[in-house]
Design an enzyme around this catalytic site. Structure first.
Site, PDB file in Angstrom:
ATOM      1  N   GLN A  86      -1.201  -0.820  -3.717  1.00 23.32           N
ATOM      2  CA  GLN A  86      -1.717  -2.186  -3.646  1.00 23.32           C
ATOM      3  C   GLN A  86      -3.234  -2.050  -3.744  1.00 23.32           C
ATOM      4  O   GLN A  86      -3.883  -1.649  -2.792  1.00 23.32           O
ATOM      5  CB  GLN A  86      -1.272  -2.846  -2.345  1.00 23.32           C
ATOM      6  CG  GLN A  86       0.244  -3.007  -2.281  1.00 23.32           C
ATOM      7  CD  GLN A  86       0.736  -3.352  -0.899  1.00 23.32           C
ATOM      8  OE1 GLN A  86       0.496  -2.616   0.048  1.00 23.32           O
ATOM      9  NE2 GLN A  86       1.418  -4.471  -0.779  1.00 23.32           N
ATOM     10  N   HIS A  97      -8.782   1.469   1.860  1.00 22.97           N
ATOM     11  CA  HIS A  97      -8.734   2.884   1.503  1.00 22.97           C
ATOM     12  C   HIS A  97      -7.531   3.040   0.574  1.00 22.97           C
ATOM     13  O   HIS A  97      -6.417   2.654   0.935  1.00 22.97           O
ATOM     14  CB  HIS A  97      -8.541   3.724   2.769  1.00 22.97           C
ATOM     15  CG  HIS A  97      -8.726   5.192   2.585  1.00 22.97           C
ATOM     16  ND1 HIS A  97      -9.086   6.005   3.629  1.00 22.97           N
ATOM     17  CD2 HIS A  97      -8.587   6.000   1.520  1.00 22.97           C
ATOM     18  CE1 HIS A  97      -9.171   7.253   3.217  1.00 22.97           C
ATOM     19  NE2 HIS A  97      -8.859   7.275   1.923  1.00 22.97           N
ATOM     20  N   HIS A  99      -4.310   4.031  -1.066  1.00 18.78           N
ATOM     21  CA  HIS A  99      -3.146   4.757  -0.558  1.00 18.78           C
ATOM     22  C   HIS A  99      -1.914   4.405  -1.375  1.00 18.78           C
ATOM     23  O   HIS A  99      -1.786   3.311  -1.901  1.00 18.78           O
ATOM     24  CB  HIS A  99      -2.912   4.523   0.936  1.00 18.78           C
ATOM     25  CG  HIS A  99      -2.760   3.091   1.335  1.00 18.78           C
ATOM     26  ND1 HIS A  99      -3.840   2.238   1.428  1.00 18.78           N
ATOM     27  CD2 HIS A  99      -1.667   2.376   1.678  1.00 18.78           C
ATOM     28  CE1 HIS A  99      -3.416   1.039   1.823  1.00 18.78           C
ATOM     29  NE2 HIS A  99      -2.093   1.102   1.972  1.00 18.78           N
ATOM     30  N   HIS A 101       2.197   4.118  -1.397  1.00 14.46           N
ATOM     31  CA  HIS A 101       3.400   3.955  -0.578  1.00 14.46           C
ATOM     32  C   HIS A 101       4.543   4.707  -1.260  1.00 14.46           C
ATOM     33  O   HIS A 101       4.745   4.557  -2.466  1.00 14.46           O
ATOM     34  CB  HIS A 101       3.808   2.482  -0.482  1.00 14.46           C
ATOM     35  CG  HIS A 101       2.863   1.640   0.282  1.00 14.46           C
ATOM     36  ND1 HIS A 101       3.089   1.282   1.583  1.00 14.46           N
ATOM     37  CD2 HIS A 101       1.678   1.077  -0.067  1.00 14.46           C
ATOM     38  CE1 HIS A 101       2.096   0.525   2.007  1.00 14.46           C
ATOM     39  NE2 HIS A 101       1.211   0.388   1.021  1.00 14.46           N
TER      40      HIS A 101
END
Length: 174
Positions: A86, A97, A99, A101
């Protein structure tokens, strides 16, 4: 003995949350998993948007994602994976930050497949399991899967998530 802590946007991750570390990335537990086995992978350097990563960080992030996703998929006996980023607030990013998933998926885990995306932004499912024998069994499996892999795993802390999934050991501090 407590290990180092890591920055995750505005949060500090305790070492008990981090189960994987490469040269430029970490894999860690998700405080609010959508499905059992939902983990996150992030660059060590705090970078808000994907486009701000160096090419070396992108390569390392995706190599880490590929490695972790294989282990998660095998352990949770899933038939598919949802792997998502996202990138920005309008895309649902809540921690500033980058990332990734990783969600192990099985047939019927959501009535409509795309509901997984709504679930990542709303109510999360908290999953709890006991450790004990599962921890020992997973350690043997993990060691056999990784073999002589050049990826450096922090095996001491992987159990916080992959066996117990209780997430109570994973404390974010602001």
């Amino acid at each position: 003995m407590a290990g180092p802590s890591f920055r995750f946007g505005q949060h500090v991750l305790q070492s008990s949350c981090v189960f994987f570390k490469s040269r430029l990335s970490i894999g860690f537990v998700n405080r609010k998993p959508v499905v059992p086995g939902h983990v996150l992978v992030s660059p060590l350097r705090v970078v808000e948007r994907f486009g701000e990563l160096s090419s070396e960080e992108v390569a390392d992030l995706f190599m880490a994602t590929q490695t972790i996703s294989g282990v998660v998929e095998k352990h949770f006996q899933s038939t598919s994976l949802t792997i998502a980023i996202q990138d920005g607030p309008e895309a649902g990013q809540t921690v500033k930050h980058v990332h990734v998933h990783i969600l192990p998926r099985k047939s019927g885990d959501f009535p409509q497949n795309d509901e997984v995306y709504e679930a990542t932004n709303t109510t999360r499912k908290w999953v709890k399991m006991e450790s004990g024998e599962l921890k020992k069994k997973w350690q043997r499996r993990l060691q056999s899967w990784l073999g002589t892999s050049t990826v450096r795993w922090t095996l001491v802390n992987i159990y916080s998530y992959l066996f117990k999934l209780c997430l109570t050991e994973c404390q974010f501090s602001i």
